[in-house]
Design an enzyme around this catalytic site. Structure first.
Site, PDB file in Angstrom:
ATOM      1  N   SER A 119       0.811  -1.212   0.000  1.00 53.47           N
ATOM      2  CA  SER A 119       0.000   0.000   0.000  1.00 53.47           C
ATOM      3  C   SER A 119       0.848   1.268   0.000  1.00 53.47           C
ATOM      4  O   SER A 119       0.310   2.368  -0.109  1.00 53.47           O
ATOM      5  CB  SER A 119      -0.915   0.018   1.231  1.00 53.47           C
ATOM      6  N   GLU A 152      -5.069  -0.014  -7.685  1.00 57.22           N
ATOM      7  CA  GLU A 152      -3.974   0.837  -8.151  1.00 57.22           C
ATOM      8  C   GLU A 152      -2.917  -0.072  -8.786  1.00 57.22           C
ATOM      9  O   GLU A 152      -2.429  -0.993  -8.128  1.00 57.22           O
ATOM     10  CB  GLU A 152      -3.343   1.601  -6.989  1.00 57.22           C
TER      11      GLU A 152
END
Length: 283
Positions: A119, A152
């Site tokens: 992340s 993402e």
């Protein structure tokens, strides 16, 4: 290259969720963890979520059974020799991740893609420990994975266009919406989200408002579905702190300095929902 066989390394909440959506999309999936208890818990979580989907008529009983048939478990990274794509979803720690990628680079087929669900950590640095940096990429799923649509896709400096295209196509096959992100600390989502959460913690730390009123302000004033302090508890305060430290170190900018209250809560073991106490108390 068409992705047909996937290994997900790490059977925690994120890893189990990634394995589930891959299996539901028709891929053969191995959920890998060196901890047998974590593996069992991960598979139980998948079973429970699929049962709930059947109950809510999102999928049929037959679709649930077919999904489970496409899932298997693995306790050794050697099983990566059978995968087209390996998605790492372990603890957010660079040393742990790079150690896994070094092993996968030796074990996985030469044309296999190695992805990280990190992340915040740099894909360029992770890719550099392998002999296939052009086949290393970031796939940052949102939590909970079966529900959230965003992925993402992070390109390291070395990531090839071909690798990016394969992963973008796969994300769409998983019924996700991919966005292209360059390799900077926090990427897009956490670079925006975590400073907001950190600022909410500063607002509490400085005595401006209560936990409940800070959350109510953002829910009713900004139409957020969840207040920032509730969300921090859900993410895990240790994870929030770690990402803020990555941002602070990566940009050397004081605006990313973690709130002292956040550090204090983490030192106390008040990590949020997973520990039973954070900004709120959980049963």
């Amino acid at each position: 290259m068409e992705i047909k066989r996937v290994m997900v390394v790490g059977a925690g909440q994120m890893g189990a969720g990634i394995a589930q959506v891959c299996a539901q999309s028709g891929l053969k999936v191995q959920l890998n963890d060196n901890n047998a208890v974590a593996l069992e818990r991960g598979m139980q979580t998948i079973q429970k979520l699929l049962d709930r989907s059947v109950l809510k008529k999102r999928i049929t009983e037959q679709e649930k059974l077919e999904t489970l048939q496409r899932l298997s478990v693995s306790e050794t990274l050697q099983d990566a020799s059978k995968a087209n794509l390996i998605i790492e979803a372990v603890i957010e720690n660079m040393e742990v991740k790079t150690n896994i990628f070094r092993q996968l680079d030796v074990i996985a087929p030469a044309d296999a893609i190695l992805a990280s669900n990190t992340s915040s950590l740099p894909i360029t640095e992770i890719a550099a420990v392998t002999d296939r940096p052009e086949q290393v990429i970031g796939m940052h799923f949102m939590n909970p994975v079966p529900v959230m649509k965003l992925v993402e896709i992070i390109r390291g400096l070395q990531t090839s266009d071909q690798t990016y295209q394969i992963i973008e196509d796969m994300a769409k096959k998983l019924s996700k919406t991919p966005i292209a992100v360059n390799d900077f600390p926090g990427f897009v989502s956490n670079r925006i989200l975590m400073p907001m959460i950190n600022e909410a913690i500063y607002t509490l730390y400085e005595g401006i408002a209560s936990v409940e009123d800070i959350d109510t302000s953002m829910k009713l004033g900004m139409n957020h579905p969840m207040g920032p302090l509730t969300l921090a508890d859900f993410i895990g305060l240790d994870t929030c702190l770690y990402i803020m430290e990555v941002l602070h170190e990566g940009f050397a900018d004081s605006k990313y300095r973690p709130c002292p209250l956040l550090r204090q809560y983490v030192k106390a073991g008040w990590l949020g929902k997973k520990s039973g106490k954070g900004f709120y108390v959980y049963n």
